[in-house]
Enzyme design. Structure first.
Site, short mmCIF file in Angstrom:
data_model
loop_
_atom_site.label_atom_id
_atom_site.label_comp_id
_atom_site.label_asym_id
_atom_site.label_seq_id
_atom_site.Cartn_x
_atom_site.Cartn_y
_atom_site.Cartn_z
N LYS A 153 -7.40 -6.25 -1.85
CA LYS A 153 -7.88 -5.54 -0.71
C LYS A 153 -8.90 -4.34 -1.27
CE LYS A 153 -5.69 -4.76 2.94
NZ LYS A 153 -4.51 -4.33 3.62
N LYS A 174 0.88 -1.06 0.07
CA LYS A 174 -0.16 0.02 -0.09
C LYS A 174 0.86 1.41 -0.11
CE LYS A 174 -2.25 -0.45 3.78
NZ LYS A 174 -3.07 -0.37 5.22
#
Length: 234
Positions: A86, A28
Site C-alpha cells: 500500500k 502497519k
C-alpha cells in the site's frame, strides 16, 4: 461481498485477526502515522505465520511524493513476501508523476494499492492514471486520525462514486479512515471490496492500543450481518 481488512502490528494481533475471520491481514505501525511502516523483520514474521491462509498487505510509511523514495520503499516491502503493498498519495502535488514512476516496479508482478486521503481533497481523476500504471487497487483513508472519520469528509454519494469509478477502471477498492462500528451499516452497502479497520478493533478506539479479540470478532460479524440482511431484504 465486502470483506474486512484488519490492520495489525505483530504476530499476536495477526493471529487474532485471522481467527476472527479478517479477509486481509494488513501490516502497519499506527504510532508512525496514517500508513506507518513496520520493521521488515516484523513483516516477515507475520508473513511466515499467515503462510498463505489470507492475503497479507503492508504499508510503506508516510513518505514524501518523491518517485525514487517510493519505488525503493515498494521494492523493500515486497521483498518481505507480502501479497499487497500500500502506497500513500499524500498532499496534492506529484501524484500522477509518482504513479507513473511506479509502473516499471509494478509491472514485475507487485500488487500495489494507491491510498488517497479523504481529508486532503482526493482527486478521483487519478484513478485512470493508477489503472494505466498497473495498480491493483485504490483505497480511501484519512491522514489525520484526530480530525474525524471517513464519513466526516466524504458523504455516501461521493464514496459510491469512488467505488464505481475504481471498479470501472478495474481497480480493487477499499474504504478506511477511523471507521467505527456505527459506520458499517452505510459503508458495507456501497460495493467496496474491503472496509479497513484499526481503531475500532482496539480498546476505547485507541488505534495504538493492542487489538481486542472481542472487538475484532464483533466488527467481522457486523460487516457480514449488514450484507446478509440486505440480501434477504432484496
Amino acid at each position: 461481498m465486502t470483506g474486512v481488512l484488519a490492520s495489525v502490528t505483530n504476530v499476536d494481533e495477526a493471529r487474532i485477526a485471522l481467527e476472527a475471520g479478517a479477509d486481509i491481514i494488513d501490516l502497519k505501525n499506527p504510532s508512525q502515522g496514517a500508513l506507518g511502516a513496520l520493521p521488515v523483520s516484523v513483516i516477515e514474521q507475520v508473513v511466515r505465520f499467515i503462510d498463505g491462509r489470507k492475503p497479507v498487505s503492508a504499508t510503506i510509511g508516510d513518505l514524501p511524493m518523491q518517485p525514487a523514495i517510493l519505488c525503493q520503499a515498494v521494492e523493500n516491502t515486497v521483498d518481505t513476501g507480502v501479497d499487497i503493498v500500500k502506497v500513500g498519495f499524500f498532499g496534492k502535488d506529484g501524484h500522477a508523476e509518482c504513479a507513473q514512476a511506479l509502473a516499471p516496479v509494478i509491472s514485475r508482478g507487485i500488487k500495489t494499492v494507491a491510498v488517497m486521503f479523504a481529508d486532503q481533497e482526493p482527486d478521483f481523476s487519478l484513478l485512470p492514471v493508477f489503472a494505466a500504471s498497473g495498480f491493483y487497487g485504490a483505497m480511501l483513508d484519512t491522514a489525520d486520525k484526530t480530525a474525524g472519520g471517513l464519513l466526516s469528509w466524504l458523504d455516501e454519494a461521493r464514496l459510491r462514486d469512488f467505488v464505481g469509478m475504481s471498479h470501472n477502471h478495474g481497480l480493487l477498492t477499499g474504504l478506511a479512515g477511523s471507521l467505527r462500528e456505527t459506520d458499517i451499516a452505510a459503508l458495507a452497502l456501497l460495493g467496496a471490496d474491503y472496509l479497513g479497520f484499526r481503531g475500532a478493533l482496539c480498546s476505547n478506539h485507541r488505534r495504538q492500543a493492542a487489538l481486542d479479540p472481542v472487538r475484532m470478532s464483533f466488527i467481522s460479524r457486523s460487516v457480514a450481518f449488514v450484507q446478509q440482511t440486505e440480501y434477504v431484504n432484496d
